[in-house]
Structures are given as structure tokens and as C-alpha cells.
Design a protein around this motif. Structure first.
Motif, PDB file in Angstrom:
ATOM      1  N   ALA A  23       0.832  -1.205   0.000  1.00 46.85           N
ATOM      2  CA  ALA A  23       0.000   0.000   0.000  1.00 46.85           C
ATOM      3  C   ALA A  23       0.866   1.254   0.000  1.00 46.85           C
ATOM      4  O   ALA A  23       0.572   2.231  -0.712  1.00 46.85           O
ATOM      5  CB  ALA A  23      -0.929   0.000   1.204  1.00 46.85           C
ATOM      6  N   ALA A  24       1.937   1.237   0.770  1.00 47.25           N
ATOM      7  CA  ALA A  24       2.846   2.389   0.817  1.00 47.25           C
ATOM      8  C   ALA A  24       3.481   2.618  -0.540  1.00 47.25           C
ATOM      9  O   ALA A  24       3.597   3.762  -1.002  1.00 47.25           O
ATOM     10  CB  ALA A  24       3.914   2.170   1.886  1.00 47.25           C
ATOM     11  N   GLN A  25       3.901   1.544  -1.204  1.00 51.35           N
ATOM     12  CA  GLN A  25       4.541   1.679  -2.511  1.00 51.35           C
ATOM     13  C   GLN A  25       3.575   2.241  -3.556  1.00 51.35           C
ATOM     14  O   GLN A  25       3.962   3.048  -4.391  1.00 51.35           O
ATOM     15  CB  GLN A  25       5.106   0.334  -2.980  1.00 51.35           C
ATOM     16  CG  GLN A  25       5.877   0.415  -4.271  1.00 51.35           C
ATOM     17  CD  GLN A  25       7.042   1.395  -4.203  1.00 51.35           C
ATOM     18  OE1 GLN A  25       7.763   1.451  -3.217  1.00 51.35           O
ATOM     19  NE2 GLN A  25       7.218   2.183  -5.228  1.00 51.35           N
ATOM     20  N   GLU A  26       2.321   1.827  -3.490  1.00 50.79           N
ATOM     21  CA  GLU A  26       1.327   2.308  -4.447  1.00 50.79           C
ATOM     22  C   GLU A  26       1.091   3.807  -4.336  1.00 50.79           C
ATOM     23  O   GLU A  26       0.896   4.489  -5.337  1.00 50.79           O
ATOM     24  CB  GLU A  26       0.011   1.563  -4.270  1.00 50.79           C
ATOM     25  CG  GLU A  26       0.055   0.138  -4.767  1.00 50.79           C
ATOM     26  CD  GLU A  26      -1.239  -0.615  -4.507  1.00 50.79           C
ATOM     27  OE1 GLU A  26      -2.266   0.013  -4.185  1.00 50.79           O
ATOM     28  OE2 GLU A  26      -1.214  -1.854  -4.626  1.00 50.79           O
ATOM     29  N   LYS A  27       1.133   4.348  -3.112  1.00 49.39           N
ATOM     30  CA  LYS A  27       0.842   5.772  -2.925  1.00 49.39           C
ATOM     31  C   LYS A  27       2.095   6.640  -2.815  1.00 49.39           C
ATOM     32  O   LYS A  27       1.993   7.852  -2.821  1.00 49.39           O
ATOM     33  CB  LYS A  27      -0.048   5.983  -1.699  1.00 49.39           C
ATOM     34  CG  LYS A  27       0.615   5.698  -0.383  1.00 49.39           C
ATOM     35  CD  LYS A  27      -0.298   5.999   0.780  1.00 49.39           C
ATOM     36  CE  LYS A  27       0.475   5.737   2.065  1.00 49.39           C
ATOM     37  NZ  LYS A  27      -0.178   6.201   3.226  1.00 49.39           N
TER      38      LYS A  27
END
Length: 137
Positions: A23-27
Motif C-alpha cells: 500500500a505504501a509503494q502504491e501511494k
């Protein structure tokens, strides 16, 4: 912001940690770093997540872990998230290490504008009350 991902061994912390990293990588508009003890997550995280094996850098103790995380922030201005798996295995201590790490990491997180997540293998009631507000709900 500093977040504690807590639970006893086998409670699903690593799975949740992988979800948080994805999730962190996506945002993220920068870099996401995952620090782990050993190389268990090599094939479970996307290649864009920087995976660091704490054993490869001989990180032992809470001061060494703090210094290593500080170095990551100092060496790369665009790290948006740092996620540490098996924090207590790296520090070689119990949950009381959180009383030292959390306040120091909060200062670092604020100055570097970096989110930091620590995976802690301990029951919620074993987490020191002074840092309980950081626990992931």
C-alpha cells in the motif's frame, strides 16, 4: 509518524506488514524501504520496494537500529516509508525497547517526513503504556 504493528508470534504480523509495504509503494512518490532480519520476503514484495537484510549490515541492538534508520533517511531524501520486520529480533531485547525507539523515531520521522512502522512480536498488554498510542488498531 511511528506505528507499532504488534501481536504474538504467528498472529499474522508479517502478512499485514507486506500489505502495508504494498500500500505504501502504491501511494508513494519516493522510496519504500523494508528492513528485515534474514531474507524471507525477497519474493513477496515488489521489486520497487527496497529490501534490506539487517544481518548483512550486522545491526544488533536498539541504538544500532536507530542509527541505521537515521542513516537511511540521511542518505536518501525521498524515503517516504520505512518498515521494520522482527524489530525485537534485531534489537535482541523485549518490548521495553519501544520506550527508547519510539520517541527517537518520532523525532526522526518528523524531521525526515518519513512514516516508520515497527513490527513487534509481543502481546498488546506487553507494550509499554508510554508508547501504546502508536499501536496499529
Amino acid at each position: 509518524m511511528v506505528t507499532l504493528l504488534t501481536g504474538k508470534k504467528g498472529s499474522g504480523k508479517t502478512k499485514k506488514l507486506i500489505e502495508l509495504a504494498n500500500a505504501a509503494q502504491e501511494k508513494s512518490n519516493g522510496n519504500v524501504v523494508v528492513i528485515e532480519k534474514g531474507q524471507q520476503m525477497t519474493y513477496t514484495l515488489p521489486y520497487s520496494v527496497r529490501l534490506v537484510d539487517s544481518d548483512a549490515y550486522d545491526i544488533k541492538g536498539k541504538e544500532a537500529l536507530l542509527g541505521f534508520i537515521s542513516g537511511i533517511c540521511a542518505g536518501n531524501y525521498d524515503v517516504t516509508d520505512i518498515i521494520v520486520d522482527s524489530t525485537l529480533k534485531i534489537t535482541g531485547t523485549g518490548a521495553e525497547a519501544c520506550e527508547f525507539l519510539v520517541p527517537e523515531l518520532k523525532k526522526l520521522s518528523d524531521s525526515a517526513n518519513t512514516n516508520i512502522v515497527l513490527s513487534i512480536s509481543a502481546a498488546d498488554e506487553d507494550i509499554p503504556a508510554s508508547v501504546a498510542d502508536c499501536m496499529l488498531k
